[in-house]
Design an enzyme around this catalytic site. Structure first.
Site, PDB file in Angstrom:
ATOM      1  N   GLN A   1      43.729  22.152 -15.331  1.00  0.00           N
ATOM      2  CA  GLN A   1      44.193  21.704 -14.018  1.00  0.00           C
ATOM      3  C   GLN A   1      44.909  20.371 -14.128  1.00  0.00           C
ATOM      4  O   GLN A   1      44.924  19.734 -15.180  1.00  0.00           O
ATOM      5  CB  GLN A   1      42.999  21.574 -13.063  1.00  0.00           C
ATOM      6  CG  GLN A   1      41.907  20.646 -13.571  1.00  0.00           C
ATOM      7  CD  GLN A   1      40.675  20.639 -12.686  1.00  0.00           C
ATOM      8  OE1 GLN A   1      40.271  19.571 -12.209  1.00  0.00           O
ATOM      9  NE2 GLN A   1      40.076  21.800 -12.472  1.00  0.00           N
TER      10      GLN A   1
ATOM     11  N   HIS B   1      46.141  16.927 -11.204  1.00  0.00           N
ATOM     12  CA  HIS B   1      46.119  16.383  -9.850  1.00  0.00           C
ATOM     13  C   HIS B   1      47.478  15.757  -9.555  1.00  0.00           C
ATOM     14  O   HIS B   1      48.196  15.346 -10.472  1.00  0.00           O
ATOM     15  CB  HIS B   1      45.021  15.338  -9.710  1.00  0.00           C
ATOM     16  CG  HIS B   1      43.684  15.806 -10.196  1.00  0.00           C
ATOM     17  ND1 HIS B   1      43.026  16.870  -9.636  1.00  0.00           N
ATOM     18  CD2 HIS B   1      42.897  15.366 -11.204  1.00  0.00           C
ATOM     19  CE1 HIS B   1      41.880  17.059 -10.270  1.00  0.00           C
ATOM     20  NE2 HIS B   1      41.781  16.163 -11.235  1.00  0.00           N
TER      21      HIS B   1
ATOM     22  N   GLU C   1      41.132  10.013 -12.727  1.00  0.00           N
ATOM     23  CA  GLU C   1      39.745  10.077 -13.165  1.00  0.00           C
ATOM     24  C   GLU C   1      39.599   9.612 -14.603  1.00  0.00           C
ATOM     25  O   GLU C   1      40.579   9.395 -15.317  1.00  0.00           O
ATOM     26  CB  GLU C   1      39.167  11.475 -12.979  1.00  0.00           C
ATOM     27  CG  GLU C   1      39.854  12.575 -13.733  1.00  0.00           C
ATOM     28  CD  GLU C   1      39.279  13.949 -13.379  1.00  0.00           C
ATOM     29  OE1 GLU C   1      38.034  14.095 -13.317  1.00  0.00           O
ATOM     30  OE2 GLU C   1      40.071  14.882 -13.172  1.00  0.00           O
TER      31      GLU C   1
ATOM     32  N   HIS D   1      44.606  18.716 -17.842  1.00  0.00           N
ATOM     33  CA  HIS D   1      43.344  18.448 -18.522  1.00  0.00           C
ATOM     34  C   HIS D   1      42.357  19.584 -18.283  1.00  0.00           C
ATOM     35  O   HIS D   1      42.514  20.387 -17.371  1.00  0.00           O
ATOM     36  CB  HIS D   1      42.736  17.130 -18.032  1.00  0.00           C
ATOM     37  CG  HIS D   1      42.426  17.136 -16.560  1.00  0.00           C
ATOM     38  ND1 HIS D   1      43.362  16.826 -15.599  1.00  0.00           N
ATOM     39  CD2 HIS D   1      41.287  17.423 -15.872  1.00  0.00           C
ATOM     40  CE1 HIS D   1      42.823  16.914 -14.398  1.00  0.00           C
ATOM     41  NE2 HIS D   1      41.554  17.274 -14.541  1.00  0.00           N
TER      42      HIS D   1
ATOM     43  N   ARG E   1      45.098  24.332 -10.134  1.00  0.00           N
ATOM     44  CA  ARG E   1      44.650  25.080 -11.304  1.00  0.00           C
ATOM     45  C   ARG E   1      45.822  25.763 -11.977  1.00  0.00           C
ATOM     46  O   ARG E   1      46.642  26.418 -11.318  1.00  0.00           O
ATOM     47  CB  ARG E   1      43.604  26.133 -10.903  1.00  0.00           C
ATOM     48  CG  ARG E   1      42.222  25.592 -10.635  1.00  0.00           C
ATOM     49  CD  ARG E   1      41.229  26.721 -10.408  1.00  0.00           C
ATOM     50  NE  ARG E   1      41.570  27.525  -9.251  1.00  0.00           N
ATOM     51  CZ  ARG E   1      41.210  27.250  -8.009  1.00  0.00           C
ATOM     52  NH1 ARG E   1      40.485  26.175  -7.753  1.00  0.00           N
ATOM     53  NH2 ARG E   1      41.578  28.040  -7.023  1.00  0.00           N
TER      54      ARG E   1
END
Length: 218
Positions: free
Chosen positions: A13, A15, A27, A88, A108
């Site tokens: 996936q 972001h 993250e 990642h 995804r």
């Protein structure tokens, strides 16, 4: 903040990045034990428009093995920064502490062929992610102090070795092993292993038999 104990590969996936015009999610992961790995795109790599087919993504990504850090404090746990717009995946066998800013958009790219009890696969979001992929994988923030400190665009993470350390100001701290918090004139408070605690400014000392993961928003 969350602990992820991956029995299977989590989905591949990414972001949205700053240029996407929506929620931006960043993250970082800190290994809590030896074993397992995470997969992440090579910094600067342009993954579009020739995208892998579902099932081939993991072979396209770099794999980082995870080490939980030495009990003596000589070697720090593995820490991996995932900037917005980075492809990642967390792989089977990984046990990590995950730090991210408050955003909830995930695209995804590969769910490893999983289906639910009715035989339905979760939706993929290749079309939504294409613009981000074509901009190239961003460069992660450098890890400082021998990999024990990360200062990213939205948060900081400091890894404190087993023992005693002067408390960071207004941070959340995850205790990998049992520890203690000295809070002003109130004395020491015991903290069980695997607990995340808020550290108010009046805290003076942290102690633990294991690594302590301190995180703060910027």
């Amino acid at each position: 903040f969350k602990v992820i104990d991956a029995r299977e590969h989590l989905s591949v996936q990414l972001h949205p990045d700053e240029a996407s015009g929506g929620d931006v999610k960043e993250e970082a992961w800190v290994a809590l034990a030896d074993g397992g790995a995470v997969a992440i795109a090579t910094p600067g790599e342009d993954l579009g428009p020739d995208l892998p087919e579902p099932g081939a993504w993991l072979a396209r990504l770099g794999h980082v093995p995870l080490l939980g850090g030495g009990a003596s404090g000589a070697s720090a746990p593995t820490m991996v920064h995932v900037p917005p717009g980075t492809v990642h995946a967390i792989l089977a066998g990984a046990l990590i502490f995950d730090v991210q800013n408050s955003a909830d958009v995930t695209w995804r790219l590969d769910d490893h062929g999983r289906v639910d009890a009715e035989g339905n696969a979760r939706a993929l979001h290749v079309a939504e992610a294409t613009g981000v992929l074509e901009r190239g994988t961003p460069i992660p923030a450098p890890l400082l102090d021998d990999g024990r400190r990360l200062v990213s665009g939205r948060f900081t993470i400091d890894l404190h070795a087993p023992g005693s350390v002067r408390a960071p100001t207004s941070q959340v701290v995850f205790f990998t092993q049992a520890g203690r918090v000295e809070h002003g004139e109130s004395g020491l408070f015991d903290v069980p292993a695997g607990r995340t605690v808020w550290i108010p400014p009046t805290t003076t000392v942290l102690e633990s038999d294991g690594w302590m993961i301190a995180a703060a928003a910027l």
